[in-house]
Each structure stands twice: as C-alpha cells, then as structure tokens.
Scaffold this motif. Structure first.
Motif, mmCIF file in Angstrom:
data_model
loop_
_atom_site.group_PDB
_atom_site.id
_atom_site.type_symbol
_atom_site.label_atom_id
_atom_site.label_comp_id
_atom_site.label_asym_id
_atom_site.label_seq_id
_atom_site.Cartn_x
_atom_site.Cartn_y
_atom_site.Cartn_z
ATOM 1 N N PRO A 108 0.827 -1.210 0.000
ATOM 2 C CA PRO A 108 0.000 0.000 0.000
ATOM 3 C C PRO A 108 0.859 1.257 0.000
ATOM 4 N N LEU A 109 0.375 2.303 -0.673
ATOM 5 C CA LEU A 109 1.058 3.583 -0.663
ATOM 6 C C LEU A 109 0.840 4.268 0.684
ATOM 7 N N LYS A 110 1.673 5.235 0.988
ATOM 8 C CA LYS A 110 1.547 5.935 2.257
ATOM 9 C C LYS A 110 0.245 6.729 2.298
ATOM 10 N N ALA A 111 -0.244 6.983 3.491
ATOM 11 C CA ALA A 111 -1.519 7.679 3.692
ATOM 12 C C ALA A 111 -1.517 9.024 2.973
ATOM 13 N N GLY A 112 -2.661 9.326 2.336
ATOM 14 C CA GLY A 112 -2.818 10.607 1.663
ATOM 15 C C GLY A 112 -2.431 10.598 0.202
ATOM 16 N N VAL A 113 -1.886 9.480 -0.306
ATOM 17 C CA VAL A 113 -1.502 9.378 -1.710
ATOM 18 C C VAL A 113 -2.509 8.497 -2.441
ATOM 19 N N LEU A 114 -3.105 9.018 -3.515
ATOM 20 C CA LEU A 114 -4.087 8.253 -4.281
ATOM 21 C C LEU A 114 -3.371 7.200 -5.117
ATOM 22 N N ASP A 115 -3.755 5.948 -4.954
ATOM 23 C CA ASP A 115 -3.113 4.830 -5.647
ATOM 24 C C ASP A 115 -3.741 4.664 -7.033
ATOM 25 N N LEU A 116 -3.151 5.302 -8.021
ATOM 26 C CA LEU A 116 -3.706 5.264 -9.374
ATOM 27 C C LEU A 116 -3.549 3.891 -10.012
ATOM 28 N N GLN A 117 -2.555 3.121 -9.590
ATOM 29 C CA GLN A 117 -2.436 1.747 -10.092
ATOM 30 C C GLN A 117 -3.631 0.909 -9.646
ATOM 31 N N ALA A 118 -3.986 1.023 -8.374
ATOM 32 C CA ALA A 118 -5.126 0.269 -7.858
ATOM 33 C C ALA A 118 -6.430 0.725 -8.508
ATOM 34 N N ARG A 119 -6.558 2.019 -8.757
ATOM 35 C CA ARG A 119 -7.766 2.527 -9.433
ATOM 36 C C ARG A 119 -7.878 1.935 -10.834
ATOM 37 N N SER A 120 -6.768 1.952 -11.567
ATOM 38 C CA SER A 120 -6.784 1.415 -12.922
ATOM 39 C C SER A 120 -7.095 -0.078 -12.916
ATOM 40 N N TRP A 121 -6.529 -0.796 -11.944
ATOM 41 C CA TRP A 121 -6.809 -2.229 -11.793
ATOM 42 C C TRP A 121 -8.296 -2.465 -11.577
ATOM 43 N N ALA A 122 -8.937 -1.655 -10.751
ATOM 44 C CA ALA A 122 -10.365 -1.817 -10.467
ATOM 45 C C ALA A 122 -11.231 -1.472 -11.669
ATOM 46 N N GLU A 123 -10.807 -0.516 -12.470
ATOM 47 C CA GLU A 123 -11.614 -0.068 -13.613
ATOM 48 C C GLU A 123 -11.690 -1.109 -14.728
ATOM 49 N N TYR A 124 -10.851 -2.127 -14.642
ATOM 50 C CA TYR A 124 -10.954 -3.239 -15.586
ATOM 51 C C TYR A 124 -12.330 -3.906 -15.494
ATOM 52 N N GLY A 125 -12.923 -3.872 -14.293
ATOM 53 C CA GLY A 125 -14.192 -4.563 -14.077
ATOM 54 C C GLY A 125 -15.296 -4.118 -15.017
ATOM 55 N N PRO A 126 -15.708 -2.839 -14.983
ATOM 56 C CA PRO A 126 -16.782 -2.415 -15.873
ATOM 57 C C PRO A 126 -16.361 -2.295 -17.337
ATOM 58 N N LYS A 127 -15.068 -2.067 -17.583
ATOM 59 C CA LYS A 127 -14.617 -1.869 -18.968
ATOM 60 C C LYS A 127 -14.445 -3.183 -19.735
ATOM 61 N N VAL A 128 -13.978 -4.229 -19.049
ATOM 62 C CA VAL A 128 -13.660 -5.484 -19.739
ATOM 63 C C VAL A 128 -14.222 -6.706 -19.010
ATOM 64 N N GLY A 129 -13.908 -6.820 -17.722
ATOM 65 C CA GLY A 129 -14.200 -8.046 -16.995
ATOM 66 C C GLY A 129 -15.665 -8.441 -16.977
ATOM 67 N N ALA A 130 -16.538 -7.478 -16.735
ATOM 68 C CA ALA A 130 -17.973 -7.797 -16.660
ATOM 69 C C ALA A 130 -18.493 -8.322 -17.990
ATOM 70 N N TRP A 131 -17.974 -7.777 -19.072
ATOM 71 C CA TRP A 131 -18.415 -8.238 -20.395
ATOM 72 C C TRP A 131 -17.982 -9.676 -20.636
ATOM 73 N N ARG A 132 -16.764 -10.020 -20.211
ATOM 74 C CA ARG A 132 -16.302 -11.405 -20.376
ATOM 75 C C ARG A 132 -17.145 -12.360 -19.529
#
Length: 271
Positions: A33-57
C-alpha cells in the motif's frame, strides 16, 4: 428448505465495484500500500478493468453456459456505464445494489449520509435498468445497525449482509420484514486469490470439495455462494476458473443446483 428443488443451492454472484474519484481499492496486485494521503492510481486502474472489460467477459461466459446471476453493482458504476447495465438485464440477470461506492462503508456513516447514498444508488440503478434494485449487499459486507430497516422501508426484497445461517430467512425490522440471504465466502475470488494468494485453481477445488461431500454432512439443505469480482476473475486467468467452477457444479446435479440470490429470496417469501 421448502421450495428447494435440491438440497444444496449454489448462488452465482458477480461483484461490479467502483470507487469514488478521491479513493482507490485498499488492496491490489502490487501488494504494498502507498503511504496515507496518496491516491493509488495503479489500484484505481486495476479496479476499472471490471466495468470496462471483466464484466463483459463474465456475461459472455454466463450466456454460453446458460447460468443466471445477480450482479451486485456500485451505484456510481450504474451511472457511469448504463450500456453495461442494459446488457446485464438483457442477459436475464439481476442488477442488485452494492452501495454507492466501494469505499463508503455504511457502519461509518451518519443516518442522513446512509439514507442519502441509498437513495441515489436506487435512482442510478433504476435509471440505467428501468427498475429499482431488488437486493442489497453492503461494501465490505458491513452494514450499519439501521441498514436492514432502511432497505425494508425502501421496498427491497433481500439483504445479503448475513453470515449466521445456511438458509434464507425473514428478518424483522421496525420498517417491516426483509429476506436475509446468507452470504458465504468459501468460493470467492477476493479472499482466495487476492487476500490469501491462492492459485486460481483453488476456486474450483474448494467448490468441488464442498459440493462432492455435501451428502456426508447430514443437514439436508443449505446455500453456497459462487462469487467473482469483475475486476479480479473477470480477467482471463480467473474467467477460466469461473467456467471450470460452473461446469464442475453441474456434475453434481443429483443434489446441487445453480441459482441466484433473487430466486432464493423469492422462495423464502413464499415458503
């Protein structure tokens, strides 16, 4: 349970989770995990796979295997991806509510905050699907003490934040009764793969161990959930195991049947 065609109900659920713009999943594939107060853009991008690709599969797999599921959807994703909601309903599946955002935990909210987020979640799903969500599962499966009452008042059929029974039951609240659908974690990609680091094949192995041995356990009826997250097992390595799991379940049709939470709630209300 009265109304069960076979002793073991195997409920199929897909978690379609989103986070508000100022937040990200607290756990992801990088592990540190990143230190407190830093937005984890890698984790956000990982989660966005769900509605963009994963759910369709996952929708394609469910259609090919002719399995019906409940999709538990964050309200903000229903608002952002209406075409996906349309496809879910067109495939014969149910869109249930999974909170407004996955980072918003009902037990942390005031009464006013929880009621507000519930209302906008209902409106977003109804606008995208043409009908209000009939069921609810809280983010982190962690409701507040008032969640069931709010859901009963709003006309929900079932609430799945329950872990104390093998079978659905009527849950009485000050605002009326709602079906408490038990939610099991044994066959769930989030703890098995993400939290415990098991290989994808563990998903099917655990399922088969339980289902194959069910007649030996003595109690005749019960429920077991088959749960995948669109941003986790919607990816190829997990989708393969999701297919394997569903095909394995069908080998035990003598005593097990594939179903969903909506069907179980309906059986409970009529029994």
């Amino acid at each position: 349970m009265k109304g069960f065609p076979k002793p073991l109900a195997l409920s199929v659920s897909v978690m379609l989770e989103g986070w508000t713009d100022d937040s990200a999943p607290g756990i992801g594939p990088m592990g540190n995990p990143l230190k407190a107060g830093v937005l984890d853009l890698q984790a956000r991008s990982w989660a966005e796979y769900g509605p963009k690709v994963g759910a369709w599969r996952l929708l394609d797999i469910l259609q090919r295997l002719e399995v019906r599921s409940v999709f538990y959807v964050s309200g903000l994703l229903a608002e952002r991806y209406p075409e996906l909601m349309t496809a879910i309903v067109a495939g014969g599946h149910t869109v249930a509510a999974h909170g407004w955002g996955q980072n918003i935990i009902p037990s942390y909210q005031t009464a006013e905050e929880e009621a507000h987020d519930l209302e906008r979640c209902i409106k977003a799903i109804a606008a995208a699907t043409g009908r209000p969500p009939p069921g609810w599962l809280s983010p982190r499966c962690t409701p507040s003490a008032r969640t069931s009452s709010l859901l009963a008042k709003a006309g929900f059929d079932w609430h799945a934040d329950f872990f104390d029974s093998d079978l659905p039951s009527l849950h009485r609240t000050p605002e009326g009764a709602i079906v408490a659908v038990p939610f099991t974690m044994e066959v769930n990609d989030m703890p098995l793969y993400v939290r415990y680091g098991a290989e994808p094949e563990a998903f099917t192995r655990v399922l088969e161990r339980i289902v194959a041995n069910w007649p030996r356990l003595g109690r005749p009826a019960g429920c077991l959930d088959i749960t995948v997250h669109a941003h986790v097992f919607g990816r190829p390595f997990g989708a393969i195991e999701f297919m394997n799991c569903l095909e394995t379940a069908r080998r035990y049709e003598e005593w097990a049947w594939l179903t969903d939470h909506r069907t179980l709630a309906g059986l409970c209300k009529t029994s």
